[in-house]
Scaffold this motif. Structure first.
Motif, PDB file in Angstrom:
ATOM      1  N   ALA A  53      -4.983  34.530 -22.899  1.00  0.00           N
ATOM      2  CA  ALA A  53      -4.899  33.466 -23.899  1.00  0.00           C
ATOM      3  C   ALA A  53      -5.418  33.999 -25.236  1.00  0.00           C
ATOM      4  O   ALA A  53      -6.036  35.067 -25.287  1.00  0.00           O
ATOM      5  N   HIS A  78      -2.404  18.819 -28.211  1.00  0.00           N
ATOM      6  CA  HIS A  78      -1.310  19.778 -28.465  1.00  0.00           C
ATOM      7  C   HIS A  78      -0.903  20.428 -27.133  1.00  0.00           C
ATOM      8  O   HIS A  78      -1.763  20.844 -26.345  1.00  0.00           O
ATOM      9  N   PRO A  79       0.390  20.519 -26.865  1.00  0.00           N
ATOM     10  CA  PRO A  79       0.824  21.020 -25.542  1.00  0.00           C
ATOM     11  C   PRO A  79       0.405  22.456 -25.243  1.00  0.00           C
ATOM     12  O   PRO A  79       0.300  22.837 -24.074  1.00  0.00           O
ATOM     13  N   ASP A  80       0.171  23.244 -26.285  1.00  0.00           N
ATOM     14  CA  ASP A  80      -0.197  24.640 -26.044  1.00  0.00           C
ATOM     15  C   ASP A  80      -1.707  24.874 -26.091  1.00  0.00           C
ATOM     16  O   ASP A  80      -2.165  26.000 -25.908  1.00  0.00           O
ATOM     17  N   CYS A  81      -2.440  23.826 -26.348  1.00  0.00           N
ATOM     18  CA  CYS A  81      -3.893  23.986 -26.460  1.00  0.00           C
ATOM     19  C   CYS A  81      -4.536  24.091 -25.070  1.00  0.00           C
ATOM     20  O   CYS A  81      -4.289  23.267 -24.190  1.00  0.00           O
ATOM     21  N   LEU A  82      -5.347  25.113 -24.906  1.00  0.00           N
ATOM     22  CA  LEU A  82      -6.061  25.312 -23.645  1.00  0.00           C
ATOM     23  C   LEU A  82      -7.527  24.924 -23.742  1.00  0.00           C
ATOM     24  O   LEU A  82      -8.143  24.544 -22.748  1.00  0.00           O
ATOM     25  N   ALA A 126      -5.227  29.009 -27.186  1.00  0.00           N
ATOM     26  CA  ALA A 126      -3.870  28.552 -26.844  1.00  0.00           C
ATOM     27  C   ALA A 126      -3.122  29.679 -26.144  1.00  0.00           C
ATOM     28  O   ALA A 126      -3.651  30.776 -25.939  1.00  0.00           O
ATOM     29  N   THR A 127      -1.895  29.390 -25.833  1.00  0.00           N
ATOM     30  CA  THR A 127      -1.114  30.349 -25.048  1.00  0.00           C
ATOM     31  C   THR A 127      -0.775  31.605 -25.829  1.00  0.00           C
ATOM     32  O   THR A 127      -0.564  32.661 -25.246  1.00  0.00           O
ATOM     33  N   ASP A 128      -0.671  31.492 -27.124  1.00  0.00           N
ATOM     34  CA  ASP A 128      -0.496  32.682 -27.958  1.00  0.00           C
ATOM     35  C   ASP A 128      -1.127  32.420 -29.317  1.00  0.00           C
ATOM     36  O   ASP A 128      -1.538  31.301 -29.621  1.00  0.00           O
ATOM     37  N   ALA A 131       0.570  29.686 -31.534  1.00  0.00           N
ATOM     38  CA  ALA A 131       0.236  28.330 -31.106  1.00  0.00           C
ATOM     39  C   ALA A 131      -1.207  28.007 -31.480  1.00  0.00           C
ATOM     40  O   ALA A 131      -1.517  26.877 -31.899  1.00  0.00           O
ATOM     41  N   ASP A 134      -1.415  26.882 -34.908  1.00  0.00           N
ATOM     42  CA  ASP A 134      -0.935  25.507 -35.045  1.00  0.00           C
ATOM     43  C   ASP A 134      -2.010  24.520 -34.607  1.00  0.00           C
ATOM     44  O   ASP A 134      -2.193  23.467 -35.234  1.00  0.00           O
ATOM     45  N   VAL A 135      -2.704  24.846 -33.538  1.00  0.00           N
ATOM     46  CA  VAL A 135      -3.752  23.949 -33.039  1.00  0.00           C
ATOM     47  C   VAL A 135      -4.887  23.840 -34.051  1.00  0.00           C
ATOM     48  O   VAL A 135      -5.474  22.770 -34.232  1.00  0.00           O
TER      49      VAL A 135
END
Length: 838
Positions: A53, A78-82, A126-128, A131, A134-135
Motif C-alpha cells: 500500500a 473513499h473506496p481506495d482508502c485503507l 491507499a492502494t496506490d 489514490a 486523492d484521499v
C-alpha cells in the motif's frame, strides 16, 4: 610538497607481499559504478513488495496555526482508502519523536498546532500513490491562524513564542571563552567589527526520502527498508517513536542511495509513520516516497541560516591576537536531532590561523520555518566564510595585501600537532607551503600573456564593466567526529566538571569478513552509504591486505539489528574509520588462517605458516622436517592452501576461524592530547584535511552576475586511499560550494510561506555553472590514524563559499565591495554596488 602513491606496509610476520603495485592508491575504478550507470542499482524506491500500500501526507498550509479539527470522514469513505492516521491516533499508541533538545516534544503528526508550512497533519494509506493523493484532498483541516515568527532576530524578542511550554524562542545559547579574550581586544592596536549573513540552503539529493515498512504480526516486529543516513546510530529515532526495543525494529538501507549529504539523517518521521500504518493494517507493507515539492518545502531537511557579528583584534603589523564571533542560528520550528552543528565550528574555530584568544557566542533561534538538519560541513562553512570576510576587511583597513595578512598568521608546519584554543588538535599539514603553492600555480598559469589574469586583459575587461580577480585562501576540513558528543552537549556543566576520560564512550567502526566455500571474501559494513564509494574502498584494501583480486571480494551491508550501534557515514569519517577497520579485520583473518592451517592441515607451529598471495604456505622446513629451506620459501610446493581450502577446513570447527569481526577504535581513544576536549562539550575532530584555493572570478557590474572562470585548488587529505574517489569528493563538494556561494537559498516571505518549493525557484548548480577545476594534491599523512588518511567528504562545500566570496572581494577591490551575504546572487551584488556608488 609532492604526490606519492600508497604502498602497503611490509608484514614480514605474515609474509604478505611488501613490494610492487597495490590497489590502494591506484585509483581503482569504483565497483559501484557499473550497476549505477547501467540501471542495475536498486534503490529503496525500486522496492515494492506484493500487496504494498502507499502513503501520502496532509501538510499544513500555514506556518503557525492552531489545528482545531481534522475531519477525516470523507477520506475514510473513499473506496481506495485503507487507513487514515491523525495526531490524536498517534498519541494513543505511540511516542513523540526524539528532539535535539530535551525540552521539546514533536509528534510525527501535528497534535495541537502547526509550526511551519508543510508540517504533516495526517497520513493516509491507499492502494496506490495516486489514490492516496486523492484521499488527501478529502481531508478537511480547520485552522486558527496565529502570527508567524519568520526572522530569527525578531524571534529573539519572544513577542510570539512558538513553543509555549518551552517559553522562549531561544532555547539554547552559550558564550565560550578560550584564552584571555578581554586582554587581546584591550591591548591590540586595532579592533574590527563586521556583520555577515549566511542563507538557508540544503543538500537536495537526487533521490528523495523513501521507506517501505512491514510489520510482522507473528514476531511483533518491524522490517523497514529506507534510505535513512546513519541507520545504526539514529535508529533510536524510529524505535523509540514506535515504542519498541531496538531488536524489534530493523532498518535496512540499500547498497545504493542517491545522495544524502547529511540531510537523510532526519527522515525518521517517514520511517515511523509507514511502520505505524503497516501495523494498523495488520502487517500489510506500506510505502512512502517523498516527492520533490515535499522535499524542498517540508522534508525536515534545511540547513544552517545564520547572522554573524565578527570582531578581530590585530596589531598594525597584521598579527591577529583575538577572534570574537557571535551568531544567531535559525533552527526553524523544532531543534532537529542532532543540534551539534552550532558547536562543530569550534573544531576549526580559528581556521588555519594561529589566534590565541577566541570567544564563541551562539544563540539557537526557533522560527516558523522547516527545521534544520545536518548538511555537508555541518555548520562549519558559514563560520569559515564569516572569518575569511573579516580577514579580507582587516587587510583592507591596514592597506596590506590579503595574501600577506593570511601568510603572516598561518599556523606553521613545526607547530604540528597544533592545539587550538578550543581544545581540538590539528594532526599535520604545511599550510604556508600550500598557500605559497596555490599562488605560484595561478601566477605561472594565469598572470601572464594570454592568461585569465593577464594584466592587459584584466584592464580591458574592467573598462567593459567586468571585474576579474582572485584571492588565495587556506581552509581546514575537520574529520572524524567523536561519537558521544551529542550526549555531552546535553549534559549540564556541573556534571561535565566531574566527568573523567574513562567516562567517554567512543563508538568504534565495526567490520566483518568471512570466507565463502569457493574462497570468495565476503565483507559486511555496519554503516550505510549514500554514494561515497565504500564498497570500492573496502575492496581495494582487502585485495591488498589479503592478496586477492577485487573480483574475489563481495561487500554487503548489515541491518540495524545485525550491526552494533555505531556512528557511521558522517563527519568526513569513513575513509579513516573504515580503512582502519578493514586493516584490522584483515590482519585478524590472516592470523586465523595461519592458525587453521597449522592445526588442521600441516600439524606444525603457527610460526611455520605464512599468509601469502591469497593463501597460506608452510615454511620453516628446517624446523618442520629437517630439510634446509629458508624461512620465506614454501617447504613443499604441495603445502599451500587456498582460501577455499581454508574455508573447507573450517567447516566442522566449533570456533570458526574464517569468519572474523573487528572494531576499529576512534583515533582519539589513546591520544592524551584530546583528553580535555573529550571530557567537556567540545567537538573532537582528530584529522585536519586542508585546501588552498584560488577561484578566478569575473563580476559583471551591470548585471551583478559572478562567473567563476577557473577554480584552482590544492587539496591535502593525508594518504589518498583512492585518488579517483578523492577527486570526485572534491569536484562534488566544490559544486555544492558554488551553489551555496552564488545560487541556492530557501527563502521565506514575511508571512512564513516558503518561496523555493520547486527546482525553478531553488537553483542548483549544473555543469554549466561549474568552472574548469584545476586540482593539485599533496599528502601529509595523519599521525593519528591507521592508514594516514584524513576525512575528505565535506571539502569543497566547507571551503568553496569562503574562497569564492573572497575572490569576489578581490575582483571588486576598487569598489570597496564586501560579499557580506551568502549567496551573492546577481541581485545582491548589483544592490551592493549601487549602495557603494551612492
Amino acid at each position: 610538497m609532492s604526490e606519492s602513491s600508497v604502498q602497503q606496509d611490509v608484514d614480514a610476520e605474515d609474509g604478505v607481499e611488501s613490494e610492487g603495485e597495490s590497489f590502494v592508491g591506484s585509483g581503482l575504478e569504483r565497483v559501484e559504478d557499473r550497476r549505477i550507470l547501467t540501471g542495475e542499482a536498486e534503490y529503496v524506491h525500486d522496492i515494492s513488495p506484493e500487496n504494498c500500500a502507499h502513503m501520502a501526507l496532509v501538510r499544513s498550509l500555514h506556518p503557525h496555526a492552531e489545528v482545531t479539527n481534522v475531519d477525516t470522514s470523507d477520506a475514510e469513505d473513499h473506496p481506495d482508502c485503507l487507513l487514515v492516521l491523525t495526531g490524536e491516533d498517534l498519541t494513543e499508541q505511540y511516542n513523540p519523536m526524539p528532539c535535539g533538545l530535551n525540552a521539546f516534544e514533536e509528534w510525527s503528526l501535528v497534535t495541537d498546532k502547526a509550526r511551519y508550512v508543510g508540517e504533516p497533519i495526517a497520513a493516509v494509506v491507499a492502494t496506490d500513490r495516486y489514490a492516496a493523493e486523492d484521499v488527501v484532498d478529502e481531508i478537511d483541516v480547520d485552522y486558527e491562524k496565529l502570527d508567524p515568527v519568520v526572522d530569527a532576530m525578531e524571534a529573539r524578542k519572544d513577542e510570539t513564542v512558538i513553543h509555549e511550554d518551552v517559553g522562549t524562542n531561544i532555547p539554547d545559547s552559550e558564550t565560550l571563552d578560550f584564552g584571555d579574550v578581554e586582554d587581546a581586544f584591550e591591548n591590540a592596536d586595532n579592533v574590527l567589527e563586521r556583520e555577515y549573513s549566511w542563507g538557508r540552503i540544503s543538500g537536495v539529493p537526487l533521490e528523495t526520502a523513501g521507506v517501505v515498512a512491514e510489520y510482522d504480526t507473528d514476531r511483533d516486529s518491524f522490517d523497514i527498508d529506507c534510505n535513512i543516513q546513519l541507520h545504526t546510530l539514529v535508529d533510536d529515532t524510529v524505535y523509540e517513536t514506535l515504542g519498541y526495543p531496538p531488536e524489534k525494529v530493523n532498518l535496512n538501507v540499500p547498497a545504493d542511495v542517491g545522495g544524502s549529504f547529511g540531510t537523510k539523517i532526519a527522515i525518521h518521521r517517514y520511517c515511523a509513520l509507514a511502520a505505524m500504518a503497516s501495523q494498523q493494517l495488520d502487517g500489510r507493507p506500506v510505502k512512502f516516497v517523498e516527492d520533490r515539492v515535499e522535499n524542498l518545502q517540508g522534508g525536515d531537511m534545511h540547513s544552517s541560516e545564520r547572522e554573524y557579528r565578527v570582531r578581530l583584534a590585530y596589531d598594525d603589523d597584521g598579527t591577529i591576537h583575538g577572534l570574537d564571533t557571535w551568531f544567531v542560528d535559525d533552527f526553524g520550528a523544532f531543534p532537529r536531532y542532532p543540534v551539534n552543528q552550532a558547536l562543530k565550528p569550534l573544531s576549526v574555530v580559528s581556521n588555519a590561523y594561529d589566534i590565541p584568544a577566541v570567544r564563541y557566542d551562539y544563540e539557537l533561534a526557533m522560527t516558523n520555518k522547516t527545521s534544520q538538519t545536518a548538511y555537508r560541513g555541518f555548520g562549519v562553512p558559514s563560520h569559515i566564510y564569516a572569518l575569511e570576510m573579516a580577514v579580507d576587511e582587516m587587510a583592507r583597513e591596514l592597506g596590506t595585501e590579503k595574501f600577506e595578512i593570511r601568510r603572516r598568521n598561518l599556523i606553521e608546519e613545526d607547530q604540528m600537532p597544533y592545539r587550538l584554543p578550543s581544545h581540538n588538535v590539528y594532526d599535520s599539514g604545511d599550510f604556508p607551503a600550500a598557500l605559497d603553492r596555490i599562488r605560484e600555480l595561478v601566477e605561472e598559469e594565469e598572470v601572464r600573456d594570454g592568461g585569465l589574469l593577464d594584466p592587459g586583459v584584466v584592464e580591458e575587461k574592467r573598462e567593459e564593466g567586468k571585474h576579474r580577480g582572485v584571492s588565495y585562501t587556506v581552509h581546514i576540513e575537520p574529520g572524524v567526529s567523536g561519537s558521544d558528543w551529542t550526549d555531552r552537549q546535553r549534559t549540564d556543566d556541573d556534571t561535565l566538571e566531574s566527568r573523567e576520560r574513562e567516562d567517554v564512550a567512543e563508538l568504534p567502526e565495526h567490520f566483518r569478513i568471512e570466507l565463502a566455500e569457493d574462497g570468495t571474501v565476503n565483507a559486511y559494513l555496519a554503516t550505510d552509504t549514500s554514494g561515497q564509494g565504500h564498497q570500492t574502498l573496502v575492496t581495494q584494501l582487502l585485495a591488498d591486505n589479503l592478496g586477492v583480486l577485487p573480483s574475489d571480494i563481495e561487500v554487503g551491508y548489515l541491518g540495524s539489528v545485525e550491526a552494533p550501534t555505531e556512528y557511521g557515514t558522517a563527519a568526513s569519517r569513513m575513509a579513516v574509520m573504515l580503512s582502519g577497520a578493514t586493516e584490522g579485520a584483515s590482519e585478524a583473518l590472516r592470523e586465523n588462517c595461519r592458525q587453521l592451517a597449522a592445526e588442521e592441515a600441516f600439524g606444525c607451529d603457527v610460526e611455520d605458516v605464512v599468509y601469502r598471495d591469497g593463501g597460506v604456505e608452510r615454511v620453516g622446513g628446517a624446523r618442520a622436517n629437517g630439510v634446509g629451506v629458508s624461512d620465506d620459501e614454501p617447504a613443499d610446493g604441495r603445502e599451500r592452501l587456498s582460501l577455499a581450502d581454508l574455508a573447507a577446513l573450517d567447516t566442522d570447527r566449533d570456533d570458526a576461524l574464517t569468519s572474523v569481526s573487528y572494531d576499529y577504535d576512534h583515533p582519539t581513544t589513546e591520544l592524551p592530547e584530546f583528553d580535555e576536549a573529550l571530557t567537556k562539550k567540545y567537538p573532537v575532530y582528530p584529522t585536519a584535511a586542508f585546501a588552498a584555493n584560488a577561484p578566478i572570478v569575473e563580476v559583471d557590474e551591470k548585471t551583478g552576475e559572478v562567473e567563476i572562470l577557473k577554480f584552482y585548488s590544492l587539496r591535502d587529505c593525508g594518504t589518498r586511499l583512492n585518488p579517483t574517489i578523492v577527486d570526485g569528493q572534491a569536484h562534488g563538494g566544490l559544486a555544492q560550494g558554488v551553489g551555496a556561494a552564488l545560487m541556492e537559498e530557501f527563502s521565506y516571505d514575511d508571512e512564513g510561506q516558503p518561496e523555493a518549493i520547486t527546482l525553478f525557484d531553488y537553483l542548483l548548480p549544473s555543469t554549466k555553472n561549474m568552472p574548469p577545476v584545476e586540482l593539485e594534491h599533496s599528502e601529509t599523512p595523519s599521525p593519528f590514524t591507521a592508514t594516514g588518511a584524513k576525512g575528505t567528504g565535506e571539502g569543497g562545500m566547507i571551503d568553496g563559499p569562503a574562497a569564492i566570496a573572497s575572490s569576489i572581494n578581490a575582483a571588486l577591490e576598487g569598489e570597496e565591495f564586501v560579499a557580506d551575504q551568502i549567496p551573492m546572487t546577481p541581485h545582491r551584488v548589483r544592490e551592493r554596488l549601487r549602495e557603494d556608488g551612492e
